[in-house]
Write a protein that holds these residues in place. Structure first.
Motif, PDB file in Angstrom:
ATOM      1  N   ASN A   1       0.810  -1.212   0.000  1.00  0.00           N
ATOM      2  CA  ASN A   1       0.000   0.000   0.000  1.00  0.00           C
ATOM      3  C   ASN A   1       0.845   1.264   0.000  1.00  0.00           C
ATOM      4  O   ASN A   1       0.356   2.362   0.270  1.00  0.00           O
ATOM      5  N   PHE A   2       2.124   1.109  -0.344  1.00  0.00           N
ATOM      6  CA  PHE A   2       3.024   2.259  -0.442  1.00  0.00           C
ATOM      7  C   PHE A   2       2.638   3.118  -1.635  1.00  0.00           C
ATOM      8  O   PHE A   2       2.307   2.615  -2.706  1.00  0.00           O
ATOM      9  N   THR A   3       2.687   4.414  -1.457  1.00  0.00           N
ATOM     10  CA  THR A   3       2.463   5.331  -2.566  1.00  0.00           C
ATOM     11  C   THR A   3       3.662   6.253  -2.692  1.00  0.00           C
ATOM     12  O   THR A   3       4.309   6.598  -1.695  1.00  0.00           O
TER      13      THR A   3
ATOM     14  N   PHE B   1       4.723 -16.055  -2.515  1.00  0.00           N
ATOM     15  CA  PHE B   1       3.999 -15.282  -3.517  1.00  0.00           C
ATOM     16  C   PHE B   1       2.539 -15.119  -3.105  1.00  0.00           C
ATOM     17  O   PHE B   1       1.973 -15.951  -2.398  1.00  0.00           O
ATOM     18  N   LYS B   2       1.928 -14.058  -3.581  1.00  0.00           N
ATOM     19  CA  LYS B   2       0.507 -13.841  -3.323  1.00  0.00           C
ATOM     20  C   LYS B   2      -0.120 -13.102  -4.502  1.00  0.00           C
ATOM     21  O   LYS B   2       0.583 -12.526  -5.342  1.00  0.00           O
ATOM     22  N   THR B   3      -1.441 -13.120  -4.564  1.00  0.00           N
ATOM     23  CA  THR B   3      -2.170 -12.321  -5.532  1.00  0.00           C
ATOM     24  C   THR B   3      -1.985 -10.843  -5.202  1.00  0.00           C
ATOM     25  O   THR B   3      -2.067 -10.443  -4.044  1.00  0.00           O
ATOM     26  N   CYS B   4      -1.731 -10.054  -6.208  1.00  0.00           N
ATOM     27  CA  CYS B   4      -1.532  -8.621  -5.980  1.00  0.00           C
ATOM     28  C   CYS B   4      -2.842  -7.947  -5.573  1.00  0.00           C
ATOM     29  O   CYS B   4      -3.919  -8.323  -6.054  1.00  0.00           O
ATOM     30  N   PRO B   5      -2.773  -6.948  -4.711  1.00  0.00           N
ATOM     31  CA  PRO B   5      -3.983  -6.202  -4.342  1.00  0.00           C
ATOM     32  C   PRO B   5      -4.471  -5.374  -5.518  1.00  0.00           C
ATOM     33  O   PRO B   5      -3.773  -5.209  -6.519  1.00  0.00           O
ATOM     34  N   THR B   6      -5.652  -4.826  -5.358  1.00  0.00           N
ATOM     35  CA  THR B   6      -6.284  -4.125  -6.476  1.00  0.00           C
ATOM     36  C   THR B   6      -5.561  -2.840  -6.874  1.00  0.00           C
ATOM     37  O   THR B   6      -5.743  -2.349  -7.991  1.00  0.00           O
ATOM     38  N   ASN B   7      -4.733  -2.291  -5.965  1.00  0.00           N
ATOM     39  CA  ASN B   7      -4.015  -1.069  -6.326  1.00  0.00           C
ATOM     40  C   ASN B   7      -2.750  -1.344  -7.132  1.00  0.00           C
ATOM     41  O   ASN B   7      -2.117  -0.420  -7.630  1.00  0.00           O
ATOM     42  N   ILE B   8      -2.366  -2.618  -7.278  1.00  0.00           N
ATOM     43  CA  ILE B   8      -1.215  -3.006  -8.100  1.00  0.00           C
ATOM     44  C   ILE B   8      -1.759  -3.655  -9.360  1.00  0.00           C
ATOM     45  O   ILE B   8      -2.286  -4.768  -9.320  1.00  0.00           O
TER      46      ILE B   8
END
Length: 225
Positions: A80-82, A204-211
């Motif tokens: 969640n880094f911007t 590994f994981k599924t990327c969040p919606t902001n990526i």
């Protein structure tokens, strides 16, 4: 830099700093780490260096461009880094031992960029600079890269084909655990960045919606030079 040398740097040299893997026993080095929720995971951002150098004239005099790197690490950040997140800034030291600095230079060749990266991100990761860059090396060593990305010649590539190659090479990487980003030149879309998403334990994981990806179904991969 030759393809063989690059791949060797991503494997042999990285083994020297495999201790302290990503999700295990972090030692908090900054009280600022609490300013950003890091419980969900991290993103490793990889630069397609020839394309980045071609598009950004400000980077063309950097070592990564002048020496013809195929891939370099752009960052490792909380998911969640911007950009320009002041809460993540730190003034803690980015100094590494000479040996570690030499190894990190294989994937982040420009020291000034490394220092800038740490000062922008270090306040939001529960580790000090040596631990942070050791983690980057460890992730780079464990991630298997399709050969087409380090070729000396350019290739036309389908998004689906490249994603399938990553999934085949990296056990446990979910279909949406990789995101591709492109930039358009005068004629075509060109792959510039690859993002890989991870859980806090290093899996590994599924990327969040902001990526997300922005590449079209077909794009070019610029060869090394």
């Amino acid at each position: 830099m030759s393809k063989g040398k690059y791949l060797q740097y991503f494997t042999t040299y990285a083994l020297m700093f495999i201790v302290g893997t990503f999700g295990c026993y972090f030692i908090s080095s900054s009280s600022q780490a609490a300013k950003l929720d890091i419980s969900e995971g991290y993103v490793l951002n990889i630069q397609m260096t020839p394309a980045v150098c071609a598009f950004d004239q400000n980077q063309r005099k950097q070592r990564k461009c002048l020496e013809g790197y195929a891939l370099t690490i752009g960052s490792l950040v909380p998911e969640n880094f911007t950009r320009n997140n002041e809460a993540c800034a730190t003034d803690t030291s980015a100094v590494l031992s000479p040996l570690q600095a030499k190894v990190v230079a294989r994937v982040i060749p420009d020291e000034s960029y490394r220092v800038q990266l740490w000062h922008a991100v270090g306040g939001c990761v529960p580790m000090n600079a040596p631990q942070y860059f050791r983690t980057i090396i460890n992730y780079a060593q464990n991630l298997k890269i399709p050969a087409v990305l380090t070729d000396t010649i350019s290739h036309a590539m389908s998004k689906q084909s490249l994603e399938e190659q990553f999934l085949s090479l990296n056990k446990g990487l979910p279909a949406k655990g990789i995101q591709l980003n492109c930039q358009k030149d005068s004629h075509n879309a060109v792959l510039t960045h690859i993002s890989i998403c991870y859980k806090n334990n290093g899996q590994f994981k599924t990327c969040p919606t902001n990526i997300t990806s922005n590449c079209p179904a077909q794009f070019n991969i610029q060869g090394t030079y």
